[in-house]
Design a protein around this motif. Structure first.
Motif, short mmCIF file in Angstrom:
data_model
loop_
_atom_site.label_atom_id
_atom_site.label_comp_id
_atom_site.label_asym_id
_atom_site.label_seq_id
_atom_site.Cartn_x
_atom_site.Cartn_y
_atom_site.Cartn_z
N UNK A 138 -8.59 -8.38 10.70
CA UNK A 138 -9.32 -9.55 10.06
C UNK A 138 -8.30 -10.25 8.80
N UNK A 139 -7.48 -9.63 8.62
CA UNK A 139 -6.78 -10.36 7.53
C UNK A 139 -5.76 -11.41 8.25
N UNK A 140 -5.91 -12.77 8.03
CA UNK A 140 -4.95 -13.71 8.28
C UNK A 140 -3.54 -13.40 8.19
N UNK A 141 -2.69 -13.77 9.06
CA UNK A 141 -1.17 -13.74 9.19
C UNK A 141 -0.79 -14.22 8.06
N UNK A 142 0.44 -13.80 7.23
CA UNK A 142 0.85 -14.62 6.30
C UNK A 142 1.47 -13.67 5.28
N UNK A 143 0.71 -12.86 4.54
CA UNK A 143 1.14 -12.05 3.50
C UNK A 143 2.38 -11.09 4.03
N UNK A 144 3.41 -10.96 2.91
CA UNK A 144 4.06 -9.54 3.28
C UNK A 144 3.26 -8.36 3.46
N UNK A 145 3.32 -7.64 4.28
CA UNK A 145 2.76 -6.01 4.38
C UNK A 145 3.67 -5.21 4.17
N UNK A 146 3.72 -4.28 2.94
CA UNK A 146 4.62 -3.41 2.56
C UNK A 146 3.89 -2.03 2.43
N UNK A 147 4.74 -0.89 2.73
CA UNK A 147 4.37 0.27 2.76
C UNK A 147 5.27 1.18 1.97
N UNK A 148 4.77 1.96 0.95
CA UNK A 148 5.60 2.67 0.10
C UNK A 148 6.01 1.90 -1.24
N UNK A 149 7.28 2.10 -1.71
CA UNK A 149 7.64 1.29 -2.88
C UNK A 149 9.11 1.64 -3.29
N UNK A 150 9.82 0.44 -3.62
CA UNK A 150 10.82 0.28 -4.30
C UNK A 150 10.66 -0.56 -5.52
N UNK A 182 1.02 -1.17 -0.07
CA UNK A 182 -0.03 -0.04 -0.03
C UNK A 182 0.98 1.28 0.04
N UNK A 183 0.52 2.20 -0.72
CA UNK A 183 1.55 3.31 -0.90
C UNK A 183 1.62 4.01 0.55
N UNK A 184 0.48 3.87 1.52
CA UNK A 184 0.62 4.36 2.69
C UNK A 184 -0.35 3.50 3.66
N UNK A 185 0.06 3.36 4.75
CA UNK A 185 -0.75 2.63 5.92
C UNK A 185 -1.08 3.43 6.83
#
Ligand code: SF4
Length: 424
Positions: A343-355, A329-332
Motif C-alpha cells: 500500500x505504500x506508493x513507490x518512491x522512498x528508499x526502503x532501507x534495512x539495518x543501518x550504517x 527499519x532495523x529488520x524487514x
C-alpha cells in the motif's frame, strides 16, 4: 461508505529494492520493552541479569513513569561473577528466593538476559527450568534475551512473547488472539468492536494475568498488533495457529483493513461490518482532516529504530499526504509487513539495518521537514536545524485504532510546529 481495496496504488513498494546496510547502528537494546511489558502483564516481574548500565537504562527510561513499587529490577553481575570467581547461578537463586519472599503477588518471573550475562554465558533457560520446578505451581519462571548484542528495542517484546508460547494450553475451539502489548484503553476499544462484530472468543497475548492467557490450537487464528513480532508469529504458527495477514491498525484506513481481515476470517457480513465501523471511521476521518492539512506536502525521513517504520510511513503518505524520502527499519520481515509495503506508493528508499554515518549523510542531503529517529540522533539533528520525532514515543503512546488516529497524526505535527514557532 466504501472500503478502499488493499492495493489501490499504481505501484507499491513490495517489489522495490531494499538497501541493506550492515554498519554501526544507534538503537536501544531489547531491555527497553520491559518498560511497557511490566505495565501490561500485571502479575509478572522482570529480573534483568545484567550490569549497572542495564539498571541505569531501565531506571532512566522508566523512572518518570513509575508511581508504585516497580515490577522489574536488576540482579547486578559483580566483578567476581564476570571473572568467573563466583557461582553466578547460586547467587541468582538466592536473589530470586529473596525477591519471591518479599513479593508474594508475583505469578510469572522473567529472567532477562543482557550483554554481560551473554558474555559470561550464564544459562538463564536452565536457571528458569530449575526455578519453575522449585516454585511450581505458584510462580512460573521463563527466560529471554534483551541483550543489545541480539536485540533492538522492540525485539525484547518479541523475545518475551515467544518465550511464553510453549506455556499456552491447547484448545480445539475456533478462537481469535490479538498479539502484541497494547495500552489497555486501545485493547478495550478493539475488544468492543470485535464483540459488536459478533466475534465472541477473543483473547489477548500477552494477557494481563496468567489466568486469562489465550489457548492455542489448529482452529485458532491470530493477528499481530505490532510489526516487530516475527519470532512470536512463527512460534504460534508452529503450534498450529493461523496468522491473519493485514496492514497494521494505524490510522482510519489501516484500522479498517486490519479489522476487515479479521471479519473475513470469521465470516462477518459486510453489512454488519459497515454498520459497526461507520461511526468510529467517521470520527477518525474528521480528526485526521484537522491535522493532515498541516502535514500534507511535507517530507519525512525514517531512521531505523522500532520496526514500525513501514506501517507508519504508509499512514503518513496515504492518510496525511506526506512525502516519504527514506523509510529505514532495523529488520524487514516481508511476510509480516507485505500488506503495508503493497500500500505504500513507490518512491522512498526502503532501507534495512543501518550504517549510521551514511544514513546521516543522506538525511542531511535530503533536508526533510520531519525526521523520525532514536533519542541519540535527535539532539544533534535538531541542532542542525531539522525537526525530529523520537521513535520511542510511538511505542509508548496509544497510537493504534480509530480513536487514536488524530493523536497519531498530531504526534508527527508537533515537532514541525515547534520548529516553525522557533523560526518566527
Ligand atoms: Fe547496555 Fe547490553 Fe545492558 Fe542493553 S543489555 S543496557 S546494551 S549492557
Amino acid at each position: 461508505m466504501n472500503i478502499n481495496p488493499l492495493v489501490d496504488v499504481k505501484e507499491g513498494c513490495s517489489s522495490a529494492p531494499i538497501l541493506k546496510e550492515r554498519g554501526q547502528n544507534e538503537v536501544f537494546c531489547g531491555l527497553t520493552g520491559i518498560i511497557w511489558l511490566h505495565r501490561k502483564i500485571q502479575d509478572a516481574f522482570f529480573l534483568v541479569v545484567g550490569s549497572r548500565t542495564c539498571a541505569h537504562l531501565l531506571q532512566s527510561a522508566a523512572g518518570v513513569m513509575i508511581f508504585a513499587e516497580p515490577r522489574f529490577g536488576t540482579a547486578i553481575l559483580e566483578e567476581k561473577d564476570l571473572a568467573g570467581m563466583a557461582d553466578a547461578q547460586e547467587e541468582l537463586d538466592s536473589q530470586v528466593d529473596k525477591l519471591l519472599e518479599r513479593r508474594p503477588e508475583i505469578r510469572q518471573l522473567f529472567l532477562v538476559g543482557s550483554c554481560p550475562s551473554e558474555v559470561i554465558k550464564l544459562d538463564l533457560s536452565k536457571a528458569a527450568e530449575r526455578m519453575t520446578l522449585k516454585y511450581a505451581p505458584t510462580v512460573r519462571v521463563l527466560s529471554y534475551s534483551g541483550s543489545g548484542i541480539e536485540t533492538t528495542f522492540t525485539q525484547g517484546e518479541d523475545a518475551c512473547l515467544a518465550s511464553m508460547v510453549n506455556t499456552l494450553e491447547k484448545t480445539e475451539e475456533k478462537e481469535l488472539i490479538l498479539v502484541g502489548a497494547l495500552p489497555d484503553i486501545v485493547e478495550d476499544q478493539f475488544l468492543t468492536i470485535l464483540k459488536q462484530l459478533g466475534i465472541r472468543r477473543v483473547s489477548t497475548f500477552p494477557s494481563r494475568t496468567v489466568g486469562s492467557a489465550p489457548k492455542i490450537g489448529e482452529n485458532v487464528k491470530f493477528i499481530l498488533c505490532q510489526p516487530f513480532l516475527g519470532d512470536t508469529c512463527e512460534a504460534l504458527e508452529d503450534k498450529g495457529a493461523t496468522h491473519i495477514a493485514a496492514p497494521f491498525p494505524f490510522g482510519e484506513e489501516g484500522t479498517t483493513h486490519w479489522l476487515k481481515a479479521i471479519a473475513t476470517q470469521f465470516t462477518v457480513e459486510d453489512s454488519l461490518f459497515e454498520k459497526v465501523t461507520e461511526a468510529p471511521r467517521n470520527r477518525a476521518r474528521k480528526a485526521l482532516e484537522l491535522v493532515s492539512k498541516n502535514l500534507s506536502g511535507r517530507s519525512v525521513f525514517f531512521f531505523p529504530d522500532s520496526q514500525l517504520e513501514i506501517s507508519l510511513a504508509r499512514f503518513l503518505v496515504r492518510e496525511c499526504g506526506m512525502n516519504a524520502l527514506e523509510v529505514g527499519s532495523p529488520y524487514i520481515n516481508r511476510k509480516i509487513v507485505a500488506p503495508d509495503l503493497e500500500m505504500l506508493p513507490k518512491g522512498p528508499i526502503i532501507s534495512e539495518g543501518q550504517d549510521v554515518d551514511c544514513q546521516l549523510d543522506r538525511c542531511r542531503e535530503a533536508q526533510p521537514d520531519l525526521t523520525i529517529c532514536g533519542m541519540g540522533l535527535a539532539n544533534p539533528l535538531e541542532a542542525e536545524g531539522l525537526a525530529t520525532k523520537w521513535s520511542i514515543e510511538l511505542v509508548f503512546s496509544p497510537v493504534h485504532g480509530y480513536e487514536q488516529a488524530g493523536d497519531l497524526a498530531s504526534l508527527f505535527y508537533r515537532p514541525i510546529k515547534r520548529r516553525e514557532l522557533l523560526k518566527v
